[in-house]
Design an enzyme around this catalytic site. Structure first.
Site, PDB file in Angstrom:
ATOM      1  N   HIS A   1     -22.842 -68.641  82.453  1.00 16.98           N
ATOM      2  CA  HIS A   1     -24.135 -68.550  81.755  1.00 16.98           C
ATOM      3  C   HIS A   1     -25.283 -68.346  82.738  1.00 16.98           C
ATOM      4  O   HIS A   1     -26.148 -67.491  82.541  1.00 16.98           O
ATOM      5  CB  HIS A   1     -24.394 -69.828  80.933  1.00 16.98           C
ATOM      6  CG  HIS A   1     -23.520 -69.941  79.725  1.00 16.98           C
ATOM      7  ND1 HIS A   1     -23.572 -71.010  78.856  1.00 16.98           N
ATOM      8  CD2 HIS A   1     -22.550 -69.138  79.236  1.00 16.98           C
ATOM      9  CE1 HIS A   1     -22.684 -70.842  77.885  1.00 16.98           C
ATOM     10  NE2 HIS A   1     -22.046 -69.714  78.102  1.00 16.98           N
TER      11      HIS A   1
ATOM     12  N   ARG B   1     -11.802 -73.026  77.550  1.00 13.96           N
ATOM     13  CA  ARG B   1     -12.220 -74.427  77.662  1.00 13.96           C
ATOM     14  C   ARG B   1     -11.280 -75.251  78.526  1.00 13.96           C
ATOM     15  O   ARG B   1     -11.606 -76.375  78.909  1.00 13.96           O
ATOM     16  CB  ARG B   1     -12.335 -75.037  76.264  1.00 13.96           C
ATOM     17  CG  ARG B   1     -13.500 -74.456  75.473  1.00 13.96           C
ATOM     18  CD  ARG B   1     -13.306 -74.609  73.984  1.00 13.96           C
ATOM     19  NE  ARG B   1     -14.365 -73.955  73.228  1.00 13.96           N
ATOM     20  CZ  ARG B   1     -14.420 -72.629  73.010  1.00 13.96           C
ATOM     21  NH1 ARG B   1     -13.494 -71.837  73.500  1.00 13.96           N
ATOM     22  NH2 ARG B   1     -15.418 -72.105  72.324  1.00 13.96           N
TER      23      ARG B   1
ATOM     24  N   ALA C   1     -19.153 -64.593  69.045  1.00 12.61           N
ATOM     25  CA  ALA C   1     -19.985 -63.431  68.695  1.00 12.61           C
ATOM     26  C   ALA C   1     -19.396 -62.727  67.484  1.00 12.61           C
ATOM     27  O   ALA C   1     -20.106 -62.344  66.549  1.00 12.61           O
ATOM     28  CB  ALA C   1     -20.074 -62.480  69.884  1.00 12.61           C
ATOM     29  N   TRP C   2     -18.085 -62.580  67.481  1.00  9.99           N
ATOM     30  CA  TRP C   2     -17.394 -61.878  66.399  1.00  9.99           C
ATOM     31  C   TRP C   2     -17.488 -62.651  65.084  1.00  9.99           C
ATOM     32  O   TRP C   2     -17.753 -62.096  64.032  1.00  9.99           O
ATOM     33  CB  TRP C   2     -15.923 -61.699  66.801  1.00  9.99           C
ATOM     34  CG  TRP C   2     -15.068 -61.007  65.795  1.00  9.99           C
ATOM     35  CD1 TRP C   2     -14.299 -61.594  64.834  1.00  9.99           C
ATOM     36  CD2 TRP C   2     -14.888 -59.594  65.647  1.00  9.99           C
ATOM     37  NE1 TRP C   2     -13.644 -60.640  64.101  1.00  9.99           N
ATOM     38  CE2 TRP C   2     -13.983 -59.401  64.582  1.00  9.99           C
ATOM     39  CE3 TRP C   2     -15.382 -58.476  66.329  1.00  9.99           C
ATOM     40  CZ2 TRP C   2     -13.572 -58.138  64.159  1.00  9.99           C
ATOM     41  CZ3 TRP C   2     -14.962 -57.216  65.907  1.00  9.99           C
ATOM     42  CH2 TRP C   2     -14.084 -57.052  64.843  1.00  9.99           C
TER      43      TRP C   2
ATOM     44  N   TYR D   1      -9.852 -83.227  63.537  1.00 14.66           N
ATOM     45  CA  TYR D   1     -11.217 -82.699  63.492  1.00 14.66           C
ATOM     46  C   TYR D   1     -12.218 -83.711  62.914  1.00 14.66           C
ATOM     47  O   TYR D   1     -11.962 -84.344  61.894  1.00 14.66           O
ATOM     48  CB  TYR D   1     -11.238 -81.431  62.626  1.00 14.66           C
ATOM     49  CG  TYR D   1     -12.602 -80.783  62.569  1.00 14.66           C
ATOM     50  CD1 TYR D   1     -13.068 -80.024  63.633  1.00 14.66           C
ATOM     51  CD2 TYR D   1     -13.431 -80.956  61.472  1.00 14.66           C
ATOM     52  CE1 TYR D   1     -14.326 -79.437  63.599  1.00 14.66           C
ATOM     53  CE2 TYR D   1     -14.694 -80.374  61.424  1.00 14.66           C
ATOM     54  CZ  TYR D   1     -15.127 -79.611  62.498  1.00 14.66           C
ATOM     55  OH  TYR D   1     -16.371 -79.042  62.460  1.00 14.66           O
TER      56      TYR D   1
ATOM     57  N   ARG E   1     -15.577 -56.536  79.630  1.00 15.76           N
ATOM     58  CA  ARG E   1     -14.892 -56.105  80.856  1.00 15.76           C
ATOM     59  C   ARG E   1     -13.837 -55.065  80.501  1.00 15.76           C
ATOM     60  O   ARG E   1     -13.515 -54.203  81.298  1.00 15.76           O
ATOM     61  CB  ARG E   1     -14.243 -57.320  81.541  1.00 15.76           C
ATOM     62  CG  ARG E   1     -15.247 -58.345  82.022  1.00 15.76           C
ATOM     63  CD  ARG E   1     -14.551 -59.644  82.364  1.00 15.76           C
ATOM     64  NE  ARG E   1     -13.800 -60.171  81.229  1.00 15.76           N
ATOM     65  CZ  ARG E   1     -12.884 -61.120  81.295  1.00 15.76           C
ATOM     66  NH1 ARG E   1     -12.595 -61.654  82.453  1.00 15.76           N
ATOM     67  NH2 ARG E   1     -12.267 -61.541  80.216  1.00 15.76           N
TER      68      ARG E   1
ATOM     69  N   ASP F   1     -18.403 -78.511  76.468  1.00 14.86           N
ATOM     70  CA  ASP F   1     -18.165 -77.698  75.279  1.00 14.86           C
ATOM     71  C   ASP F   1     -18.492 -78.452  73.993  1.00 14.86           C
ATOM     72  O   ASP F   1     -19.276 -77.977  73.175  1.00 14.86           O
ATOM     73  CB  ASP F   1     -16.710 -77.219  75.226  1.00 14.86           C
ATOM     74  CG  ASP F   1     -16.517 -76.242  74.079  1.00 14.86           C
ATOM     75  OD1 ASP F   1     -17.005 -75.105  74.190  1.00 14.86           O
ATOM     76  OD2 ASP F   1     -15.922 -76.624  73.052  1.00 14.86           O
TER      77      ASP F   1
ATOM     78  N   TYR G   1     -20.779 -55.636  82.253  1.00 19.36           N
ATOM     79  CA  TYR G   1     -22.030 -56.277  81.807  1.00 19.36           C
ATOM     80  C   TYR G   1     -23.284 -55.663  82.447  1.00 19.36           C
ATOM     81  O   TYR G   1     -24.314 -55.517  81.809  1.00 19.36           O
ATOM     82  CB  TYR G   1     -21.987 -57.776  82.103  1.00 19.36           C
ATOM     83  CG  TYR G   1     -20.778 -58.491  81.508  1.00 19.36           C
ATOM     84  CD1 TYR G   1     -20.228 -58.084  80.289  1.00 19.36           C
ATOM     85  CD2 TYR G   1     -20.191 -59.560  82.169  1.00 19.36           C
ATOM     86  CE1 TYR G   1     -19.119 -58.740  79.745  1.00 19.36           C
ATOM     87  CE2 TYR G   1     -19.091 -60.218  81.635  1.00 19.36           C
ATOM     88  CZ  TYR G   1     -18.556 -59.797  80.424  1.00 19.36           C
ATOM     89  OH  TYR G   1     -17.474 -60.439  79.888  1.00 19.36           O
TER      90      TYR G   1
ATOM     91  N   LYS H   1     -24.606 -72.256  74.237  1.00 17.80           N
ATOM     92  CA  LYS H   1     -24.689 -73.625  74.725  1.00 17.80           C
ATOM     93  C   LYS H   1     -23.506 -73.921  75.627  1.00 17.80           C
ATOM     94  O   LYS H   1     -22.449 -73.340  75.378  1.00 17.80           O
ATOM     95  CB  LYS H   1     -24.779 -74.646  73.586  1.00 17.80           C
ATOM     96  CG  LYS H   1     -23.931 -74.375  72.341  1.00 17.80           C
ATOM     97  CD  LYS H   1     -22.435 -74.286  72.429  1.00 17.80           C
ATOM     98  CE  LYS H   1     -21.645 -75.382  73.012  1.00 17.80           C
ATOM     99  NZ  LYS H   1     -20.173 -75.127  72.931  1.00 17.80           N
TER     100      LYS H   1
END
Ligand SMILES: NC(=O)c1ccc[n+]([C@@H]2O[C@H](COP(=O)([O-])OP(=O)(O)OC[C@H]3O[C@@H](n4cnc5c(N)ncnc54)[C@H](OP(=O)(O)O)[C@@H]3O)[C@@H](O)[C@H]2O)c1
Length: 329
Positions: free
Chosen positions: A75, A161, A12-13, A231, A34, A173, A54, A93
């Site tokens: 989710h 994860r 989000a950030w 990667y 939280r 993930d 939340y 996702k």
């Protein structure tokens, strides 16, 4: 569209809130965490309210939609609560932890006439349409196989994860990206022919894996994913005439110009495409669906929901049939 965010999450950030802030159709009203300190950090940067917990965010009347960037295992529960509170939902996702959970969310959204979308941002990059056009034009010849991979180096030990109870693991993930790539070009009718998962000896968490798929058309797909490689984020479509490859396929920077490499008998052609901001396009498209009267009942939303469910059906089948190899980790 007035939106609230459940969780002061890294994604989000870094990606989603900057895109929402840049979108004239979106007003980020509040971020809930939280821990109030985490919520305040977001509120300061994005000029919105900070909310402790939340549920209080879901109870706000000044919010039309909710973005859910929580760990995968949460989710379903929080998207369901948001839908029951009458909010449209953009959930990270994968949409849920299993196909059954995703179907429940789809039923809730359909009954309530609310938009429910999974935040697969790479699908909003126009490079994939360019790939599809080349495929349809015959440049690759008859498509024989698809190869797709998303592999990343190991993460910090405390990352969500690596926590089985939070829905951790490489398949949910990272594996969902190559899965979704296969669905993008081969459709939903994919059969899982086989899979291997390298699992952590201590708790069975999947660290990486490979999957073989077969489409009804006869095209085959091989996928690789994981948290234990150098990667790579790429896919290739291999046809009877040429092979088309694209790198950095899933999280390109907004100003990055993607390239397609076409390898033919006589040589390799490089096709440079314009840069595109998939993050902005994704959130703007969600806002547009929320604002469009009756959009949630239309065929486009139904198709997106079916894709989210199919992704998890495939993940469920992979987990059921995979040969597991235990590794230290
Ligand atoms: N679409 C993409 O490109 C993309 C990329 C990366 C990640 N993601 C997805 O986004 C989600 C978050 O990933 P992330 O990398 O941003 O993770 P993260 O930084 O660890 O964020 C997870 C958030 O979940 C909340 N949370 C609630 N209960 C928790 C618990 N028991 N343990 C840990 N966290 C808890 C935390 O919120 P509080 O602020 O309340 O503590 C935290 O902000 C995942 O579903 C991931 O698959 C998507």
């Amino acid at each position: 569209m007035r939106i609230g965010v459940l969780g002061a999450a890294s994604i989000a950030w870094r990606r989603v809130l900057p895109a929402m802030a840049a979108c004239p159709d979106i007003d980020v009203v509040a971020v809930a965490a939280r821990d109030m300190g985490r919520a305040r950090r977001f509120a300061d940067r994005f000029g919105c309210a900070a909310v402790a917990g939340y549920q209080p965010l879901l109870e706000r009347a000044d919010i039309d939609a909710v973005y859910v960037p929580l760990p995968a295992a949460l989710h379903h529960a929080w998207a369901a609560r948001a839908l029951r509170a009458g909010k449209h939902v953009l959930v990270e996702k994968p949409m849920a932890g299993s196909a059954e959970e995703a179907r429940e969310l789809v039923t809730l959204a359909t009954r309530a006439g609310l938009v429910l979308r999974e935040n697969f941002m790479f699908l909003h990059h126009p490079r994939h349409d360019a790939v599809e056009s080349l495929l349809r034009s015959g440049r690759i010849g008859e498509l024989r196989s698809l190869h797709a991979a998303l592999c990343i180096p190991p993460l910090p030990a405390e990352d969500i994860r690596y926590v089985p109870e939070l829905g951790g693991g490489a398949l949910l993930d990272a594996g969902v990206y190559p899965l979704r790539t296969a669905m993008r070009f081969l459709g939903r009718g994919l059969r899982v022919a086989g899979a291997t998962l390298r699992t952590r000896a201590a708790d069975g968490l999947d660290l990486s894996g490979q999957v073989l798929l077969a489409a009804d058309s006869g095209v085959q797909a091989s996928l690789e994913f994981g948290f234990e490689h150098a990667y790579a984020a790429r896919y290739a479509l291999w046809g009877s005439r040429a092979r088309l490859t694209t790198e950095h396929a899933f999280s390109p920077a907004a100003d990055q110009r993607p390239a397609l490499l076409l390898e033919e008998q006589g040589g390799t052609e490089r096709i440079d495409l314009p840069a595109a901001d998939q993050y902005l396009r994704c959130v703007a498209d969600f806002a547009s669906a929320v604002r469009t009267e009756g959009a949630s009942d239309g065929p486009d939303e139904a198709c997106r929901r079916a894709d989210a469910v199919t992704t998890l059906e495939l993940a469920d089948r992979i987990r059921a049939c995979a040969v597991r190899v235990e590794v230290a980790g």
